[in-house]
Design a protein around this motif. Structure first.
Motif, PDB file in Angstrom:
ATOM      1  N   ASP A  11       3.159  27.799  -3.648  1.00  0.00           N
ATOM      2  CA  ASP A  11       2.645  28.781  -3.686  1.00  0.00           C
ATOM      3  C   ASP A  11       2.257  29.573  -2.418  1.00  0.00           C
ATOM      4  OD1 ASP A  11       0.511  30.856  -4.231  1.00  0.00           O
ATOM      5  OD2 ASP A  11      -0.980  29.466  -5.422  1.00  0.00           O
ATOM      6  N   LYS A  36       0.339  31.718  -1.575  1.00  0.00           N
ATOM      7  CA  LYS A  36      -1.096  31.935  -0.968  1.00  0.00           C
ATOM      8  C   LYS A  36      -1.733  30.543  -0.149  1.00  0.00           C
ATOM      9  CE  LYS A  36      -2.397  34.211  -5.392  1.00  0.00           C
ATOM     10  NZ  LYS A  36      -3.314  34.219  -6.164  1.00  0.00           N
ATOM     11  N   LYS A  37      -0.986  29.519  -0.282  1.00  0.00           N
ATOM     12  CA  LYS A  37      -1.469  28.293   0.418  1.00  0.00           C
ATOM     13  C   LYS A  37      -0.801  27.878   1.631  1.00  0.00           C
ATOM     14  CE  LYS A  37      -2.794  26.377  -4.171  1.00  0.00           C
ATOM     15  NZ  LYS A  37      -2.785  25.289  -5.164  1.00  0.00           N
ATOM     16  N   SER A  51       0.437  29.056   5.633  1.00  0.00           N
ATOM     17  CA  SER A  51      -0.109  30.089   6.548  1.00  0.00           C
ATOM     18  C   SER A  51       1.034  30.644   7.595  1.00  0.00           C
ATOM     19  CB  SER A  51      -1.234  29.529   7.542  1.00  0.00           C
ATOM     20  OG  SER A  51      -0.748  28.391   8.022  1.00  0.00           O
TER      21      SER A  51
END
Length: 231
Positions: free
Chosen positions: A144, A146-147, A149
């Motif tokens: 994902d 979103k998870k 960085s």
């Protein structure tokens, strides 16, 4: 029956990219590729291919939530089987279609470069990927964006079927590897080398077809309206 504009369109496309126009023609005729024979054989199941690549964190792309951006190398043969272009002079009916008609002279110029220089163009091809493209880590689990960085290495699994890679920028570089009649022995070997760099965008699953086309159109204009042609 083909209407005259459609017949003219496919005459121009096949004159430019010869047998590599097959997949678009099958799409136009609404022929299921699993029912289409190749050298007397009909493929009975759909397969997938995995390519090592990189995933961009969602916050780094600046796109809206749910958009995924990946980069990976692919061989021209695999890309030609999957590629499609929303050309505004074509047969698809939509107000959001934006791509320019393919130019035979440009195709042949790039093809001559491939033969004489024996090397690929190093700039990337911008494309959209189908919604069932999977982004997997080394363990085979879905990643994902979103998870994460930072950018991370991933495996991009794309289905082996028509119309799964929409070319936004780079149609001439892609189709310069077309299959001729008879085929060029040098180009046929280059077609199998994994050397085309793709920047692929996967849409959020709930994004409408119209909004997907508008996104591609805006991206195409952003890329091409800010370029200065070299003299």
């Amino acid at each position: 029956y083909l209407d005259y504009p459609q017949a003219r369109y496919f005459k121009a496309v096949t004159d430019s990219i010869r047998k590599s126009a097959l997949h678009e023609l099958l799409d136009f005729l609404e022929i299921d590729p699993t029912e289409f024979g190749n050298n007397g054989q009909v493929k009975v199941s759909e397969s997938t291919d995995r390519y090592e690549g990189t995933l961009l964190p969602e916050k780094n792309s600046g796109f809206a939530a749910g958009f995924k951006v990946v980069t990976f190398y692919v061989d021209p043969a695999a890309l030609l089987r999957r590629a499609y272009v929303l050309r505004k002079q074509g047969w698809r009916h939509s107000d959001n279609i934006y791509q320019r008609m393919i130019q035979k002279s440009k195709i042949l110029t790039i093809r001559r470069h491939l033969r004489t220089s024996k090397r690929v163009f190093v700039n990337n091809i911008i494309a959209t990927l189908s919604g069932d493209t999977k982004i997997l880590d080394s363990k085979g689990d879905t990643v994902d964006p979103k998870k994460i960085s930072t950018t991370m290495p991933v495996n991009i699994q794309i289905p082996d079927r028509m119309n799964t890679v929409g070319l936004i920028d780079g149609q001439h570089r892609t189709y310069s590897y077309f299959e001729g009649i008879p085929d060029d022995p040098e180009i046929s070997q280059m077609r199998l080398r994994q050397n085309l760099l793709i920047t692929g965008i996967i849409f959020p699953p709930d994004l409408s077809e119209s909004d997907r086309e508008k996104f591609g159109a805006r991206l195409f204009l952003e890329i091409n309206s800010n370029q200065t042609n070299a003299k």
